[in-house]
Design a protein around this motif. Structure first.
Motif, PDB file in Angstrom:
ATOM      1  N   TYR A 170      11.179   0.365   5.531  1.00 55.33           N
ATOM      2  CA  TYR A 170      11.078  -1.075   5.758  1.00 55.33           C
ATOM      3  C   TYR A 170       9.816  -1.699   5.174  1.00 55.33           C
ATOM      4  O   TYR A 170       9.640  -2.914   5.236  1.00 55.33           O
ATOM      5  N   SER A 171       8.934  -0.891   4.582  1.00 56.37           N
ATOM      6  CA  SER A 171       7.744  -1.445   3.935  1.00 56.37           C
ATOM      7  C   SER A 171       7.506  -0.719   2.615  1.00 56.37           C
ATOM      8  O   SER A 171       7.024   0.417   2.603  1.00 56.37           O
ATOM      9  N   LYS A 172       7.848  -1.378   1.514  1.00 57.49           N
ATOM     10  CA  LYS A 172       7.565  -0.783   0.212  1.00 57.49           C
ATOM     11  C   LYS A 172       6.065  -0.610   0.011  1.00 57.49           C
ATOM     12  O   LYS A 172       5.624   0.371  -0.597  1.00 57.49           O
ATOM     13  N   THR A 173       5.295  -1.545   0.537  1.00 52.15           N
ATOM     14  CA  THR A 173       3.841  -1.442   0.425  1.00 52.15           C
ATOM     15  C   THR A 173       3.352  -0.162   1.083  1.00 52.15           C
ATOM     16  O   THR A 173       2.532   0.581   0.530  1.00 52.15           O
ATOM     17  N   LYS A 174       3.881   0.112   2.276  1.00 52.44           N
ATOM     18  CA  LYS A 174       3.467   1.326   2.983  1.00 52.44           C
ATOM     19  C   LYS A 174       3.980   2.572   2.267  1.00 52.44           C
ATOM     20  O   LYS A 174       3.252   3.557   2.109  1.00 52.44           O
ATOM     21  N   SER A 175       5.236   2.549   1.834  1.00 46.73           N
ATOM     22  CA  SER A 175       5.796   3.703   1.137  1.00 46.73           C
ATOM     23  C   SER A 175       4.991   4.031  -0.112  1.00 46.73           C
ATOM     24  O   SER A 175       4.670   5.203  -0.377  1.00 46.73           O
ATOM     25  N   ASN A 176       4.639   3.021  -0.879  1.00 50.67           N
ATOM     26  CA  ASN A 176       3.840   3.241  -2.083  1.00 50.67           C
ATOM     27  C   ASN A 176       2.451   3.777  -1.737  1.00 50.67           C
ATOM     28  O   ASN A 176       1.917   4.655  -2.427  1.00 50.67           O
ATOM     29  N   ALA A 177       1.866   3.256  -0.661  1.00 49.80           N
ATOM     30  CA  ALA A 177       0.542   3.715  -0.251  1.00 49.80           C
ATOM     31  C   ALA A 177       0.585   5.167   0.211  1.00 49.80           C
ATOM     32  O   ALA A 177      -0.342   5.944  -0.052  1.00 49.80           O
TER      33      ALA A 177
END
Length: 396
Positions: free
Chosen positions: A240-247
């Protein structure tokens, strides 16, 4: 996309109990992994065991020793799975209630696995920002700085648990504890490392404590005679968070580039918890929203082992008979294992672990109906969907 599309299943042989299938691979899988013959057991309402659905996907469950007095619970936990995780018993607060004094409640979970012929236990977890004992907040050591004190505490805690659980062996001499979540949930949804006791007490950037934890774990495993112990970073929110997944991908790639210890990388795998819901988006549709497919693909691209480590799918807790919610759960319980098989090559799969057994055991609460069994341990429609998502030819 329909939940199931008609696919060609190549029947390789006939048997009254099971059949061989050609597991369809995708463009994401190296050619060396294609056309692997696997012996699976097709779904039958008379004797379907999740561990028999697909030989190339280990199926685990998180279990809790507080439920061991319920035979319905223990029969399912002992028979359906080929991997076990302790839900709470191995966490810091439950293993080192007072500094330097260890209790190993997780032994009961490991012995449960042993008594039921389950040869793999996944350790959960060594270092977390929460579920810590009260003494950890203000620990001091004579002659040591705060930084030195907390490095020492972390190292001692990790070494004690890894050494202790390395003593449990399978009949063939292999280690029963084959992997650990070394660091759990270090990242917030905005892709930043969250402030916690470890970032506050250990000097350096926020990343320092994570690196130290993995270094201590790898060295402890080597010293305990288990150099191939698999070490995981575990977190939620990939879907649910691409930002988190990428991080998270950036974090684990950074750990992969740390100096080797004993010829080994300090990290082997990444866990996607996948506590999700019947409304979460499953497929990448080009609209920029986070989704399950993106999360699994991003973790596969790290080259690490990929573990769906805490799967449950919430329904509508205001109406447990909501047909839309049930349909959404069925859809996701079928397509998540399909995506896992499509995206993750066999040599990167650590399997799928369901978070506890029935709705009455679930950390989501019974009204969220998030598991494969109801509060009386009857199979729900999600059970067959999950089994077939593991077993049938890829339909996505």
């Amino acid at each position: 996309m329909k939940m199931k599309k008609l696919t060609l299943i190549v029947v390789l042989g006939f048997c009254a109990v099971s059949c061989k299938k050609l597991e369809t691979k995708s463009e994401f899988v190296d050619s060396s992994d294609k056309n692997i013959q696997i012996q699976n057991v097709t779904y039958s309402p008379n004797n379907p065991l999740l561990k028999a659905a697909n030989d190339d996907v280990m199926i685990g469950a998180a279990i809790n020793e507080n439920r061991f007095n319920n035979s319905l619970y223990t029969n399912l936990a002992g028979n359906q799975y080929n991997s076990i995780t302790a839900e709470n018993e191995m966490k810091f607060a439950n293993t080192e209630l007072t500094r330097g004094n260890f209790t190993y409640g997780g032994d009961q979970v490991v012995l449960f696995a042993q008594n039921h012929g389950i040869h793999r236990v996944h350790g959960h977890n060594l270092i977390w920002y929460t579920s810590n004992p009260s003494w950890l907040a203000n620990a001091t050591t004579s002659g040591m700085t705060t930084d030195q004190t907390y490095r020492s505490i972390m190292k001692n805690h990790i070494r004690n648990l890894i050494f202790h659980y390395a003593t449990f062996k399978n009949p063939d001499g292999s280690f029963r504890i084959q992997s650990w979540d070394v660091v759990n949930e270090a990242m917030d949804d905005n892709g930043n490392l969250r402030s916690c006791i470890w970032t506050q007490k250990i000097s350096g950037e926020a990343y320092t404590y994570i690196k130290l934890a993995f270094q201590y774990a790898r060295q402890a495993a080597i010293d305990a005679g288990q150099p191939d112990l698999k070490l995981f970073y575990n977190d939620f929110g990939h879907e649910y968070s691409k930002t988190k997944s990428n991080a998270i991908a950036n974090l684990v790639n950074r750990l992969q580039n740390e100096p080797l210890i004993g010829g080994k990388k300090i990290i082997d795998g990444v866990g996607l918890q996948m506590h999700t819901s019947y409304t979460r988006q499953v497929f990448e549709n080009g609209n920029g929203l986070a989704n399950v497919e993106y999360g699994i693909q991003t973790m596969k691209n790290t080259g690490l082992k990929v573990h769906i480590s805490e799967l449950d799918i919430r329904g509508d807790n205001t109406n447990i008979n909501n047909s839309t919610a049930i349909g959404g759960q069925n859809y996701r319980y079928f397509n998540i294992p399909q995506l896992y098989r499509k995206i993750v090559p066999v040599n990167q799969r650590w399997g799928i672990t369901l978070w506890n057994i029935g709705d009455g055991d679930s950390s989501q609460g019974p009204n969220n109906t998030a598991t494969l069994y109801d509060t009386n341990y009857n199979k729900k429609s999600m059970y067959q969907q999950f089994y077939e998502g593991l077993n049938e030819g890829l339909q996505i």
